[in-house]
Scaffold this motif. Structure first.
Motif, mmCIF file in Angstrom:
data_model
loop_
_atom_site.group_PDB
_atom_site.id
_atom_site.type_symbol
_atom_site.label_atom_id
_atom_site.label_comp_id
_atom_site.label_asym_id
_atom_site.label_seq_id
_atom_site.Cartn_x
_atom_site.Cartn_y
_atom_site.Cartn_z
ATOM 1 N N ALA A 46 0.758 -1.303 0.188
ATOM 2 C CA ALA A 46 -0.125 -0.227 0.008
ATOM 3 C C ALA A 46 1.052 1.718 -0.411
ATOM 4 C CB ALA A 46 -1.431 0.233 0.962
ATOM 5 N N ASN A 47 0.495 2.378 -0.745
ATOM 6 C CA ASN A 47 1.017 3.783 -0.341
ATOM 7 C C ASN A 47 0.593 4.077 1.265
ATOM 8 O OD1 ASN A 47 -2.039 4.403 -1.305
ATOM 9 N ND2 ASN A 47 -1.681 6.060 -1.502
ATOM 10 N N HIS A 48 1.447 5.257 2.028
ATOM 11 C CA HIS A 48 1.517 5.424 2.841
ATOM 12 C C HIS A 48 1.363 6.439 3.339
ATOM 13 C CE1 HIS A 48 2.424 4.240 7.250
ATOM 14 N NE2 HIS A 48 3.368 4.142 6.662
ATOM 15 N N ASP A 53 -2.784 3.865 9.317
ATOM 16 C CA ASP A 53 -2.601 3.562 8.010
ATOM 17 C C ASP A 53 -2.898 1.761 7.932
ATOM 18 O OD1 ASP A 53 -2.760 5.769 6.248
ATOM 19 O OD2 ASP A 53 -0.170 5.531 5.178
ATOM 20 N N ILE A 57 -6.601 0.904 6.322
ATOM 21 C CA ILE A 57 -6.280 -0.387 4.973
ATOM 22 C C ILE A 57 -7.732 -1.510 5.630
ATOM 23 C CG2 ILE A 57 -5.104 -1.739 3.703
ATOM 24 C CD1 ILE A 57 -3.575 1.081 3.486
ATOM 25 N N PHE A 125 5.095 -0.983 3.420
ATOM 26 C CA PHE A 125 4.886 0.532 2.612
ATOM 27 C C PHE A 125 5.930 0.622 1.935
ATOM 28 C CE2 PHE A 125 1.417 0.018 5.915
ATOM 29 C CZ PHE A 125 0.386 0.297 5.509
ATOM 30 N N PHE A 156 -3.080 -4.935 -3.850
ATOM 31 C CA PHE A 156 -1.887 -3.568 -3.998
ATOM 32 C C PHE A 156 -3.369 -2.465 -3.370
ATOM 33 C CE2 PHE A 156 0.725 -5.266 -7.010
ATOM 34 C CZ PHE A 156 1.602 -5.361 -6.572
ATOM 35 N N ALA A 157 -3.198 -1.887 -2.269
ATOM 36 C CA ALA A 157 -3.778 -0.842 -1.745
ATOM 37 C C ALA A 157 -3.849 0.028 -2.587
ATOM 38 C CB ALA A 157 -4.139 -1.428 -0.479
ATOM 39 N N ARG A 158 -4.608 1.355 -2.728
ATOM 40 C CA ARG A 158 -3.976 2.676 -3.195
ATOM 41 C C ARG A 158 -4.914 3.461 -2.863
ATOM 42 N NH1 ARG A 158 -2.519 7.533 -4.375
ATOM 43 N NH2 ARG A 158 -2.746 8.346 -6.297
ATOM 44 N N MET A 159 -4.792 4.434 -1.501
ATOM 45 C CA MET A 159 -5.417 4.792 -0.749
ATOM 46 C C MET A 159 -5.224 6.679 -0.934
ATOM 47 S SD MET A 159 -4.011 4.060 3.284
ATOM 48 C CE MET A 159 -5.254 4.899 4.205
ATOM 49 N N ILE A 176 -10.295 3.452 -1.155
ATOM 50 C CA ILE A 176 -9.253 2.817 -0.888
ATOM 51 C C ILE A 176 -9.283 1.702 -2.862
ATOM 52 C CG2 ILE A 176 -8.280 0.478 -0.143
ATOM 53 C CD1 ILE A 176 -8.557 1.927 2.974
ATOM 54 N N PHE A 178 -8.148 -1.709 -3.929
ATOM 55 C CA PHE A 178 -7.327 -3.013 -3.987
ATOM 56 C C PHE A 178 -7.556 -3.422 -5.714
ATOM 57 C CE2 PHE A 178 -9.472 -2.916 -0.068
ATOM 58 C CZ PHE A 178 -8.543 -3.068 1.175
#
Length: 184
Positions: A46-48, A53, A57, A125, A156-159, A176, A178
């Motif tokens: 994931a991005n941080h 986070d 998530i 991260f 992958f998780a994009r916040m 979010i 995924f």
């Protein structure tokens, strides 16, 4: 730290963060069709955007899927693990030190690889730091490709929007997304 202690603490943290997250954030969650196929040995990337986070998530995961992934391990910067009381809390939550020197970093790198080979779930991260400037993703640290090859599944998780929340604003709109390696 024994797995059953980590599982129990992570289960507890799920509920501690699930309800406040539902109150504070209006999260739009997008997931791939094969999201429910995740299992132990998966790599979560994931991005941080904040120190919370991992909890945010994971509280967005459906409960049954979350249970299937337990225990989850988190590599953490040495500066956090060097703090005596904080390190005890982090260890029971599944965190481990990635080291301070390049030699210690390599040992942490190999430890992460070993966890994936043992079928443990690892949450990374790869930006290596918290991104405070909007929703842009910083450059990823080297080695992420290596872990992707070593894991059974990768998600992958994009916040977006979590670093823009200012209290007392409730129900901030965030998202979010995924995606799995197969969906890219």
């Amino acid at each position: 730290m024994p797995d059953f202690v980590i599982k129990y603490c992570q289960l507890l943290s799920y509920f501690i963060f699930y309800f406040p997250r539902r109150i504070l954030y209006k999260v739009s969650i997008t997931s791939p069709s094969n999201f429910w196929e995740l299992k132990k040995g998966s790599l979560l990337v994931a991005n941080h955007q904040s120190k919370l986070d991992p909890f945010i998530i994971l509280s967005c995961f459906p409960f049954g899927l979350f249970l299937r992934l337990l225990p989850i391990r988190f590599p953490v910067m040495h500066s956090y693990m060097a703090r005596p009381y904080l390190s005890k809390i982090l260890k029971v939550l599944g965190c481990y030190d990635i080291g301070k020197t390049s030699r210690e970093n390599m040992i942490g790198f190999l430890y992460t690889r070993g966890l994936l080979k043992q079928g443990k779930t690892v949450f990374l991260f790869p930006e290596g730091k918290i991104s405070r400037d909007g929703n842009e993703v910083n450059n990823l640290k080297r080695g992420i490709e290596f872990f992707v090859k070593e894991s059974k599944n990768v998600i992958f998780a994009r916040m977006k929007g979590f670093n823009e929340v200012k209290l007392p604003s409730f129900r901030a709109k965030c998202s979010i997304t995924f995606s799995s390696v197969q969906d890219l």
